[in-house]
Scaffold this active site. Structure first.
Site, PDB file in Angstrom:
ATOM      1  N   HIS A 119     -10.082   1.499   1.794  1.00  0.00           N
ATOM      2  CA  HIS A 119      -9.599   2.834   2.181  1.00  0.00           C
ATOM      3  C   HIS A 119     -10.763   3.805   2.421  1.00  0.00           C
ATOM      4  O   HIS A 119     -10.636   4.752   3.196  1.00  0.00           O
ATOM      5  CB  HIS A 119      -8.691   3.421   1.095  1.00  0.00           C
ATOM      6  CG  HIS A 119      -7.282   2.908   1.125  1.00  0.00           C
ATOM      7  ND1 HIS A 119      -6.442   3.107   2.196  1.00  0.00           N
ATOM      8  CD2 HIS A 119      -6.558   2.223   0.210  1.00  0.00           C
ATOM      9  CE1 HIS A 119      -5.252   2.560   1.924  1.00  0.00           C
ATOM     10  NE2 HIS A 119      -5.302   2.014   0.733  1.00  0.00           N
ATOM     11  N   HIS A 156      -9.087  -3.782  -1.860  1.00  0.00           N
ATOM     12  CA  HIS A 156      -8.086  -3.025  -1.100  1.00  0.00           C
ATOM     13  C   HIS A 156      -8.394  -1.527  -1.170  1.00  0.00           C
ATOM     14  O   HIS A 156      -8.397  -0.834  -0.141  1.00  0.00           O
ATOM     15  CB  HIS A 156      -6.689  -3.329  -1.664  1.00  0.00           C
ATOM     16  CG  HIS A 156      -5.586  -2.522  -1.055  1.00  0.00           C
ATOM     17  ND1 HIS A 156      -4.589  -3.075  -0.275  1.00  0.00           N
ATOM     18  CD2 HIS A 156      -5.327  -1.179  -1.094  1.00  0.00           C
ATOM     19  CE1 HIS A 156      -3.777  -2.108   0.131  1.00  0.00           C
ATOM     20  NE2 HIS A 156      -4.196  -0.952  -0.351  1.00  0.00           N
ATOM     21  N   GLU A 157      -8.667  -1.037  -2.394  1.00  0.00           N
ATOM     22  CA  GLU A 157      -8.915   0.407  -2.555  1.00  0.00           C
ATOM     23  C   GLU A 157     -10.225   0.823  -1.883  1.00  0.00           C
ATOM     24  O   GLU A 157     -10.287   1.882  -1.256  1.00  0.00           O
ATOM     25  CB  GLU A 157      -8.914   0.791  -4.038  1.00  0.00           C
ATOM     26  CG  GLU A 157      -7.579   0.583  -4.752  1.00  0.00           C
ATOM     27  CD  GLU A 157      -6.395   1.223  -4.053  1.00  0.00           C
ATOM     28  OE1 GLU A 157      -6.592   2.254  -3.376  1.00  0.00           O
ATOM     29  OE2 GLU A 157      -5.288   0.678  -4.157  1.00  0.00           O
ATOM     30  N   CYS A 205       0.854  -1.192   0.000  1.00  0.00           N
ATOM     31  CA  CYS A 205       0.000   0.000   0.000  1.00  0.00           C
ATOM     32  C   CYS A 205       0.886   1.237   0.000  1.00  0.00           C
ATOM     33  O   CYS A 205       1.887   1.270   0.727  1.00  0.00           O
ATOM     34  CB  CYS A 205      -0.891  -0.023   1.243  1.00  0.00           C
ATOM     35  SG  CYS A 205      -1.999   1.389   1.373  1.00  0.00           S
TER      36      CYS A 205
HETATM   37 NI    NI Z   1      -3.665   1.053  -0.123  1.00  0.00          NI
END
Ligand code: NI
Length: 179
Positions: free
Chosen positions: A145, A141-142, A99
């Site tokens: 966030h 994953h994004e 990341c």
């Molecule tokens: Ni990330």
């Protein structure tokens, strides 16, 4: 256009829930996305969420190189506004993630292999797609966030979290040991 500063783990902007975008077609969102594209290109990463550039809005950009997709085709740069994901099935896969907000580090993360993704693009069109494999991992994953979740918070085994350079030394030792 501008290369924006990327927030690192610990910054409060990474820990909160990002707000929905009201108008996907607004000039302000187009400008944010242009800056995010430039920042991503500068970083060498493959995905970036707006909170990582200190903007708490539900905006993600990413691409997937053909070397990492199941059909070998590139997924060219995509913009997701207000994305929603839903896991399909129960099959999960453990794989390495990194990341831009934890520079130099990686860890092993278990995630659903297949998801349904619903989002708006910059033109305001609502799109829906089923995706799997590494592509689905990038999107999960994004999107994490946007909910204040960093990949270490998803890890089952924190002993696999480490600096990429140091982990690589262990892999070299294993190869030497096997020879
Ligand atoms: Ni990330």
């Amino acid at each position: 256009m501008a290369v924006l500063k990327i927030a690192r783990m610990g910054h409060p902007v990474l820990m909160g829930r990002a707000m929905p975008v009201g108008e996907a077609t607004s000039g302000a969102i187009a400008e944010l996305v242009r800056d995010m594209v430039e920042t991503l290109a500068d970083s060498g990463g493959i995905g970036l969420a707006a909170p990582q550039v200190h903007v708490p809005l539900r905006v993600v950009i990413y691409f997937v190189p053909g070397s990492r997709t199941e059909d070998g085709e590139d997924v060219s740069l995509r913009v997701l506004i207000n994305p929603v994901i839903e896991a399909l099935g129960t099959f999960t896969v453990v794989a390495t993630e990194g990341c831009l907000s934890l520079p130099g580090m990686s860890g092993q993360v278990r995630r659903p292999d297949r998801i349904r993704l619903t989002y708006s693009n910059l033109e305001g069109d609502m799109l829906e797609e089923e995706i799997s494999g590494f592509h689905a991992r990038v999107v999960q994953h994004e999107c994490d966030h946007l909910d204040g979740i960093l990949y270490p918070m998803r890890m089952d085994d924190l002993s696999t979290l480490g600096y990429v350079e140091e982990i690589a030394k262990g892999e070299q030792d294993l190869e030497a040991g096997a020879a």
